[in-house]
Scaffold this active site. Structure first.
Site, PDB file in Angstrom:
ATOM      1  N   SER A 246      -5.772   2.734  13.308  1.00 13.50           N
ATOM      2  CA  SER A 246      -4.632   2.059  14.310  1.00 13.50           C
ATOM      3  C   SER A 246      -5.104   3.223  15.698  1.00 13.50           C
ATOM      4  CB  SER A 246      -3.367   2.419  13.886  1.00 13.50           C
ATOM      5  OG  SER A 246      -3.280   1.902  12.758  1.00 13.50           O
TER       6      SER A 246
ATOM      7  N   ASP B 144       0.885  -0.853   0.184  1.00 10.74           N
ATOM      8  CA  ASP B 144      -0.214  -0.598  -0.023  1.00 10.74           C
ATOM      9  C   ASP B 144       0.645   1.293   0.065  1.00 10.74           C
ATOM     10  OD1 ASP B 144      -2.373  -1.736  -0.125  1.00 10.74           O
ATOM     11  OD2 ASP B 144      -3.069  -0.984   2.056  1.00 10.74           O
TER      12      ASP B 144
ATOM     13  N   ASP C 211      -1.219  13.200  20.529  1.00  4.71           N
ATOM     14  CA  ASP C 211       0.156  13.668  20.230  1.00  4.71           C
ATOM     15  C   ASP C 211       0.305  14.206  19.302  1.00  4.71           C
ATOM     16  OD1 ASP C 211       0.842  12.749  22.700  1.00  4.71           O
ATOM     17  OD2 ASP C 211       0.594   9.977  21.990  1.00  4.71           O
TER      18      ASP C 211
ATOM     19  N   THR D   8      -8.315   3.201   6.802  1.00  7.51           N
ATOM     20  CA  THR D   8      -7.931   1.304   7.387  1.00  7.51           C
ATOM     21  C   THR D   8      -6.936   1.361   7.887  1.00  7.51           C
ATOM     22  OG1 THR D   8      -7.822   0.924   5.168  1.00  7.51           O
ATOM     23  CG2 THR D   8      -9.503   0.010   5.999  1.00  7.51           C
TER      24      THR D   8
ATOM     25  N   TYR E  16      -3.677   4.542   9.121  1.00  2.51           N
ATOM     26  CA  TYR E  16      -3.269   5.322  11.201  1.00  2.51           C
ATOM     27  C   TYR E  16      -4.652   5.341  11.855  1.00  2.51           C
ATOM     28  CZ  TYR E  16      -0.278   7.824  14.028  1.00  2.51           C
ATOM     29  OH  TYR E  16       0.271   8.049  14.937  1.00  2.51           O
TER      30      TYR E  16
ATOM     31  N   ASN F 180      -3.971   9.270   0.987  1.00  2.00           N
ATOM     32  CA  ASN F 180      -4.487   8.361   2.457  1.00  2.00           C
ATOM     33  C   ASN F 180      -5.096   9.240   3.817  1.00  2.00           C
ATOM     34  OD1 ASN F 180      -4.898   5.802   2.422  1.00  2.00           O
ATOM     35  ND2 ASN F 180      -2.846   5.305   3.876  1.00  2.00           N
ATOM     36  N   ASP F 181      -4.098  10.019   4.233  1.00  2.00           N
ATOM     37  CA  ASP F 181      -4.438  10.878   5.408  1.00  2.00           C
ATOM     38  C   ASP F 181      -2.930  11.804   5.522  1.00  2.00           C
ATOM     39  OD1 ASP F 181      -1.693   9.847   6.268  1.00  2.00           O
ATOM     40  OD2 ASP F 181      -2.742   7.838   7.066  1.00  2.00           O
TER      41      ASP F 181
END
Length: 285
Positions: free
Chosen positions: A188, A68, A172, A183, A185, A142-143
């Site tokens: 998570s 990915d 943080d 799907t 970070y 993604n992000d």
């Protein structure tokens, strides 16, 4: 499809055996194939590939060998070419790279025969409002993650939506995720998993220091502004914003970044009619 552009993660195919097996097969069936050139660069005490060659103007599709992470790099490479990408998974869990290497020939046959569908994935746009990169548009599939650089400390973030104050986080870090990145970070960090065809933004704090901080789901039409707050005693906080795990930008207290849905999309080739939920079920077992 007649002209294929192949991007390979050489750490997963170091001898390029799988790459040339696919290249030779495509050329035997009358296709033109161009391999992406790359160099290895150091990043966070490890070496990662950076693709240096331009995508040929007449390339019709990008085939990505890796996982990915390599798919994310490929999406950045072809963003202005308007060509689809397809991933051949040489990694572990692959949500973006849908083709297993053992099924690569069958996948190439279908590409050669134009037997596939294309799914458009929403991307994010990030614009720093201060510093030497102020005004420069950056894209991520993604992000966009804003987190501490090194020292262990609680960070203060001020969050605005459409220029109006929304909330403050002590955490943080902050993750702004697309549905495709849900799907990664985001998951998570305790964020929700979203169907990649959705058109929404996910705002997820990383290790928030309050028990009621949760992901905030926003519309694709919303603009999120993250402002870096002051540290303890009014001290400057130094953080970094990363787009899809790379393309790092240093920020400090008072700096802001605007994040919204991009007008660019990533085109993902779909060979399977399997639903996202069924694919997710297999990945999570």
């Amino acid at each position: 499809m007649k002209h294929f552009f192949i991007i390979t993660n050489t750490s997963k195919d170091p001898e390029l055996a799988e790459t040339y097996r696919i290249k030779d097969y495509l050329e035997e069936h009358g296709a033109e194939v161009t391999l992406a050139e790359q160099v290895m660069v150091s990043s966070d005490d490890e070496k990662k590939p950076r693709f240096t060659s331009d995508v040929p103007g007449d390339a019709e599709i990008c085939v990505v060998l890796g996982g990915d992470g390599t798919m994310l790099q490929a999406a950045a490479n072809v963003i202005d070419k308007n060509i689809p990408i397809i991933g051949v998974n040489l990694g572990r869990i692959g949500y973006l790279a849908e083709v297993d290497i053992d099924d690569a020939r069958n996948a190439m046959d279908r590409l050669l025969a134009n037997d596939f569908e294309i799914e458009e994935r929403m991307m994010l746009k990030g614009v720093l409002l201060q510093g030497e990169d102020a005004g420069k548009v950056n894209h991520a599939l993604n992000d966009i993650v804003i987190a501490r650089c090194s020292s262990i400390q609680v960070l203060n973030f001020n969050i605005f939506v459409n220029n109006m104050p929304l909330t403050q986080y002590q955490a943080d870090g902050i993750i702004l995720s697309s549905p495709t990145g849900s799907t990664g970070y985001n998951m998570s960090a305790g964020g929700p998993i979203v169907d990649p065809s959705a058109q929404i933004l996910l705002l997820t704090p990383i290790c928030p220091h309050t028990i009621n901080a949760r992901t905030i789901v926003l519309s694709e039409h919303d603009k999120v502004t993250v402002e870096i707050g002051e540290g303890r005693g009014g001290a400057d906080q130094i953080v970094e914003a990363t787009l899809d795990g790379s393309n790092r930008k240093i920020m400090k207290s008072g700096d802001r970044i605007d994040i919204c849905a991009s007008d660019k999309v990533t085109k993902i080739v779909k060979l399977s009619s399997e639903s996202f939920l069924n694919t997710l079920r297999k990945k999570l077992v």
